[in-house]
Scaffold this motif. Structure first.
Motif, PDB file in Angstrom:
ATOM      1  N   THR A  74      94.314  24.417 111.916  1.00 12.18           N
ATOM      2  CA  THR A  74      95.175  23.423 112.540  1.00 12.18           C
ATOM      3  C   THR A  74      94.484  22.161 113.019  1.00 12.18           C
ATOM      4  O   THR A  74      95.151  21.219 113.375  1.00 12.18           O
ATOM      5  N   THR A  75      93.174  22.121 113.039  1.00 10.77           N
ATOM      6  CA  THR A  75      92.519  20.993 113.692  1.00 10.77           C
ATOM      7  C   THR A  75      92.445  19.774 112.790  1.00 10.77           C
ATOM      8  O   THR A  75      92.451  19.874 111.557  1.00 10.77           O
ATOM      9  N   GLU A  76      92.342  18.617 113.431  1.00  9.40           N
ATOM     10  CA  GLU A  76      92.186  17.364 112.694  1.00  9.40           C
ATOM     11  C   GLU A  76      90.892  17.402 111.891  1.00  9.40           C
ATOM     12  O   GLU A  76      90.837  16.943 110.755  1.00  9.40           O
ATOM     13  N   GLY A  77      89.844  17.961 112.469  1.00 11.18           N
ATOM     14  CA  GLY A  77      88.570  18.065 111.763  1.00 11.18           C
ATOM     15  C   GLY A  77      88.675  18.881 110.490  1.00 11.18           C
ATOM     16  O   GLY A  77      88.052  18.551 109.481  1.00 11.18           O
ATOM     17  N   ASP A  78      89.471  19.939 110.519  1.00 12.34           N
ATOM     18  CA  ASP A  78      89.668  20.752 109.323  1.00 12.34           C
ATOM     19  C   ASP A  78      90.392  19.963 108.234  1.00 12.34           C
ATOM     20  O   ASP A  78      90.063  20.066 107.059  1.00 12.34           O
ATOM     21  N   ALA A  79      91.375  19.185 108.632  1.00 13.75           N
ATOM     22  CA  ALA A  79      92.113  18.368 107.665  1.00 13.75           C
ATOM     23  C   ALA A  79      91.194  17.314 107.047  1.00 13.75           C
ATOM     24  O   ALA A  79      91.242  17.073 105.834  1.00 13.75           O
ATOM     25  N   ILE A  80      90.346  16.704 107.868  1.00 11.57           N
ATOM     26  CA  ILE A  80      89.408  15.708 107.345  1.00 11.57           C
ATOM     27  C   ILE A  80      88.421  16.374 106.387  1.00 11.57           C
ATOM     28  O   ILE A  80      88.084  15.824 105.341  1.00 11.57           O
ATOM     29  N   GLU A  81      87.999  17.572 106.722  1.00 14.03           N
ATOM     30  CA  GLU A  81      87.088  18.304 105.829  1.00 14.03           C
ATOM     31  C   GLU A  81      87.780  18.617 104.504  1.00 14.03           C
ATOM     32  O   GLU A  81      87.156  18.565 103.440  1.00 14.03           O
ATOM     33  N   ALA A  82      89.071  18.945 104.537  1.00 15.80           N
ATOM     34  CA  ALA A  82      89.812  19.195 103.294  1.00 15.80           C
ATOM     35  C   ALA A  82      89.855  17.925 102.444  1.00 15.80           C
ATOM     36  O   ALA A  82      89.729  17.989 101.213  1.00 15.80           O
ATOM     37  N   LEU A  83      90.024  16.774 103.091  1.00 19.03           N
ATOM     38  CA  LEU A  83      89.998  15.504 102.355  1.00 19.03           C
ATOM     39  C   LEU A  83      88.628  15.298 101.710  1.00 19.03           C
ATOM     40  O   LEU A  83      88.537  14.886 100.554  1.00 19.03           O
ATOM     41  N   ARG A  84      87.563  15.582 102.446  1.00 20.13           N
ATOM     42  CA  ARG A  84      86.204  15.421 101.902  1.00 20.13           C
ATOM     43  C   ARG A  84      85.984  16.342 100.694  1.00 20.13           C
ATOM     44  O   ARG A  84      85.398  15.935  99.692  1.00 20.13           O
ATOM     45  N   ARG A  85      86.446  17.585 100.808  1.00 21.25           N
ATOM     46  CA  ARG A  85      86.277  18.528  99.695  1.00 21.25           C
ATOM     47  C   ARG A  85      87.089  18.084  98.473  1.00 21.25           C
ATOM     48  O   ARG A  85      86.620  18.207  97.341  1.00 21.25           O
ATOM     49  N   ALA A  86      88.291  17.576  98.716  1.00 24.05           N
ATOM     50  CA  ALA A  86      89.114  17.093  97.605  1.00 24.05           C
ATOM     51  C   ALA A  86      88.427  15.921  96.908  1.00 24.05           C
ATOM     52  O   ALA A  86      88.402  15.842  95.678  1.00 24.05           O
ATOM     53  N   LEU A  87      87.867  15.024  97.695  1.00 22.84           N
ATOM     54  CA  LEU A  87      87.158  13.878  97.139  1.00 22.84           C
ATOM     55  C   LEU A  87      85.955  14.334  96.324  1.00 22.84           C
ATOM     56  O   LEU A  87      85.748  13.884  95.195  1.00 22.84           O
TER      57      LEU A  87
END
Length: 196
Positions: free
Chosen positions: A119-132
């Motif tokens: 649920t955290t914002e940091g987790d969502a940002i990490e998902a964006l980094r992994r997608a990139l």
């Protein structure tokens, strides 16, 4: 299904509109067809009924909306990105629409599979980094004509990550940073539509 839902016998009215029909005033009081659907219907009328030839020359955001059900059905499947491309090209046959949809699919897939965290914002940002990273890795192993557009989409995602990485980014800072970046200048009428 799109033809039945949006075609001339649908609640959207005749297609193409009669030549003497008055130009409608916006906002329309009822349903309306998006540009990609209009192009898709035009292509069907010209006999182009298979993917990708039925897809319009449109790169607007509705391509990402078409991505969502495909990712929900095929998250974790090794051919997910080819399924996403097929779904997008059915109504939007452009490399740009596919490039942005691929990135969106990778982020959504990470969320569905639980690799994006809870649920955290940091987790969502990490998902964006992994997608990139996954998308850029895929481009490195492929030699395709769409790689320039895909690289541009990755540049935009890196910009989003840069803005999100500010401590904390204000809305005004985000709009200013995105609005000044060269890759964004011709892409959005207002960077606020991306961060708002």
């Amino acid at each position: 299904r799109f033809e039945a839902a949006f075609g001339p016998t649908s609640p959207y009215g005749p297609w193409p509109p009669p030549p003497d029909a008055p130009k409608p005033e916006l906002p329309l009081p009822g349903p309306w067809r998006h540009g990609s659907i209009k192009g898709f219907l035009d292509n069907l009328m010209e006999g182009r009924r298979s993917v990708p030839s039925c897809g319009s020359d449109d790169s607007q955001f509705d391509a990402i909306a078409r991505t969502v059900p495909v990712v929900c059905a095929f998250a974790g499947h090794p051919h997910l990105l080819s399924y996403v491309e097929n779904a997008v090209r059915s109504t939007q046959n452009t490399d740009a629409a596919v490039a942005y949809s691929r990135l969106a699919a990778r982020v959504l897939e990470a969320c569905i599979l639980g690799t994006a965290g809870e649920t955290t914002e940091g987790d969502a940002i990490e998902a964006l980094r992994r997608a990139l990273a996954a998308e850029e890795g895929g481009m490195a192993s492929e030699d395709g004509a769409g790689n320039n557009i895909r690289q541009e989409a990755c540049t935009m995602l890196r910009l989003v990550l840069e803005v999100l990485g500010r401590d904390p980014p204000t809305f005004e800072e985000a709009v200013l940073a995105m609005g000044k970046h060269p890759v964004m200048k011709d892409r959005l009428s207002s960077p606020m539509s991306l961060v708002g």
